[in-house]
Design an enzyme around this catalytic site. Structure first.
Site, short mmCIF file in Angstrom:
data_model
loop_
_atom_site.label_atom_id
_atom_site.label_comp_id
_atom_site.label_asym_id
_atom_site.label_seq_id
_atom_site.Cartn_x
_atom_site.Cartn_y
_atom_site.Cartn_z
N HIS A 1 -3.49 7.43 1.87
CA HIS A 1 -3.84 6.08 1.43
C HIS A 1 -5.25 5.77 1.93
CE1 HIS A 1 -3.93 1.93 0.60
NE2 HIS A 1 -3.78 1.53 1.85
N ASN B 1 -9.99 0.04 -0.76
CA ASN B 1 -8.53 0.09 -0.65
C ASN B 1 -7.91 -0.49 -1.92
OD1 ASN B 1 -5.84 -0.30 -0.04
ND2 ASN B 1 -6.20 -1.13 1.99
N CYS C 1 0.81 -1.23 0.00
CA CYS C 1 0.00 0.00 0.00
C CYS C 1 0.84 1.28 0.00
CB CYS C 1 -0.96 0.00 1.18
SG CYS C 1 -2.14 -1.35 1.10
#
Ligand code: UT7
Length: 325
Positions: free
Chosen positions: A252, A282, A114
Site C-alpha cells: 500500500h 495514497n 486502505c
C-alpha cells in the site's frame, strides 16, 4: 490437485489532472520539500468534473478484461473495495457490472479503507475456491480527494484518486509443485480499538453528510510498520516461504518511509519494492492494484513471479496476500 484463484489480467485508471506538490503549495501552507522528505510523494491525480469512483473503476475493469482477453459478460463475481462510493447505495460494484455488460452474477462493495483491496481479494478468492463463482473482477477504486479537508495540510497533501483491477479465474493446480500459480495464502486483521486515529467525521447515519478525513498521522505511522511487518511474516510463514523467495512486494502506497521501514524490518531487498507513491500519492483501496498494474505493464512483474501484496488503513484494518503469477 486443488482449486486456486489465478490472476488472468490487470488494469488501472487515473484521473486526467495531475497535481504537483508545488501546485498544492500555492493553495495550502506547505512546501514541495516537506512533502517529498516526509512522504516521498511528488505528484497525485485528482478527479475532476465527471470523474467518479465508478468511472475510474469501469476504466480499470475494462483494461483488466482486455489484458485477460475476456468479455465482461463472462464475469460472475465483482468485489469492489472503496471508501468513496458514487452513492451511499447501490454498491459501486453494480454500476461497474452494468457498464461492462454483465448481468445476474454477484456484485458488492467492501469497505476496509486502505486495506480494502486485500479484503476484496481474499473474499473473492474464498468464493472462487469454494465454487461460488468462476471468474471475478476484484477492484480497488477511490476518489479520496472528495473526502479531504483542503485546510488541513497534515492530510490533504497525502492522497490521490485512481483505480486498479485484477481478473481472477478458478483453476486446478498441483499444490505439491511450488511453481504452481494462483493466490497461495492471505491473512486479514482488524482492530477497532484504533478506529479514531484515522476516520471520516461524518456519515449517513450520524451527521447526514459525507464528512472529512481526519488522521493522527504519527500514531498511524507507528502502528503501520509493526502491523505490516507482522502480517507479512504471517502470510510467508503460512506458505512456508522466506523473504528471499519473494520476487516483488506490492505495498500500500501511503508513505515511502513506511514502505522502506517495513521492508527493512523483514529483511526484504529495497529493489524488490514496487513504489508508485511518488506518482500517485495514497489512493487508499486503489493503491495496491494500481501499483501492481504499473509494474506488470512496465515489464517488472512477469509470469511465474512470486508477489506479495500488503496494506494497512483505517479501522485499523490490515492484511497481506501471497500470489504466484
Ligand atoms: O493509508 C492509511 C495509512 N496512513 C498512513 O500510513 C499515514 C501515516 N503517517 C504518515 O505518513 C506521517 O505521519 C505523515 C506524513 C502524515 C506526517 O509526517 P510526520 O513526520 O509524522 O509529521 P508530523 O505529523 O509529526 O508533523 C511534523 C511537523 C508539524 O509541525 P511542528 O508541530 O513540528 O511545528 C506539522 O505541523 O510538520 C508539520 N506539517 C507540515 N508542514 C508542511 C504537517 N503537515 C505539513 C505539510 N507541510 N503538509
Amino acid at each position: 490437485m486443488i482449486v486456486r484463484s489465478l490472476v488472468r489480467g490487470s488494469g488501472s485508471a487515473l484521473p486526467v489532472r495531475a497535481v504537483s506538490n508545488d501546485e498544492l503549495a500555492a493553495l495550502v501552507d506547505t512546501t514541495d520539500a516537506w512533502i517529498t522528505e516526509r512522504t516521498g510523494i511528488r505528484n497525485r491525480y485528482l478527479a475532476g468534473e465527471g470523474e467518479t469512483t465508478a468511472s475510474l473503476a469501469i476504466l480499470a475493469a475494462q483494461r483488466a478484461l482486455e489484458a485477460a482477453g475476456m468479455e465482461g459478460a463472462s464475469i460472475d463475481l465483482i468485489v469492489l473495495a472503496t471508501t468513496t462510493p458514487d452513492q451511499t447505495f447501490p454498491a459501486t460494484a453494480t454500476i461497474v457490472q452494468n457498464a461492462i455488460g454483465c448481468r445476474g452474477g454477484i456484485a458488492f462493495d467492501v469497505a476496509a479503507v486502505c486495506s480494502g483491496f486485500l479484503y476484496a481479494l481474499a473474499t473473492a478468492d474464498a468464493m472462487l475456491r469454494t465454487g461460488g463463482a468462476r471468474r471475478a473482477l476484484v477492484i480497488g477504486a477511490e476518489t479520496m480527494s472528495r473526502l479531504l479537508d483542503w485546510e488541513d495540510r497534515g492530510t490533504c497533501v497525502l492522497f490521490g484518486d485512481g483505480a486498479g483491477a485484477v481478473v481472477l479465474e478458478a483453476g486446478e493446480v498441483d499444490e505439491t509443485d511450488p511453481a504452481s500459480p494462483g493466490i497461495i495464502a492471505s491473512r486479514l486483521h482488524a482492530d477497532g480499538a484504533y478506529n479514531q486515529l484515522l476516520y471520516v467525521d461524518g456519515g449517513p447515519s450520524t451527521t447526514g453528510t459525507v464528512g472529512k478525513l481526519r488522521m493522527k498521522g504519527r500514531e498511524v505511522f507507528r502502528h503501520a510498520v509493526v502491523n505490516l511487518a507482522a502480517v507479512l511474516e504471517e502470510v510467508l510463514h503460512a506458505a512456508g516461504i522466506s523473504p528471499g523467495d519473494i520476487d516483488w512486494v506490492v505495498p500500500h502506497q501511503a508513505n515511502l518511509r513506511i514502505l522502506e521501514a517495513t521492508a527493512r524490518k523483514l529483511g526484504l531487498a529495497p529493489e524488490k519494492l514496487v513504489v508508485t507513491v511518488d506518482r500517485h500519492a495514497n489512493t487508499s483501496a486503489a493503491s495496491v492494484p494500481l501499483a501492481f498494474d504499473v509494474a506488470v505493464r512496465d515489464g517488472r512483474i512477469k509470469p511465474g513471479d512470486l508477489v506479495v501484496f500488503e496494506a494497512m488503513g483505517g479501522g485499523f484494518t490490515w492484511g497481506a496476500s501471497l500470489v504466484r503469477l
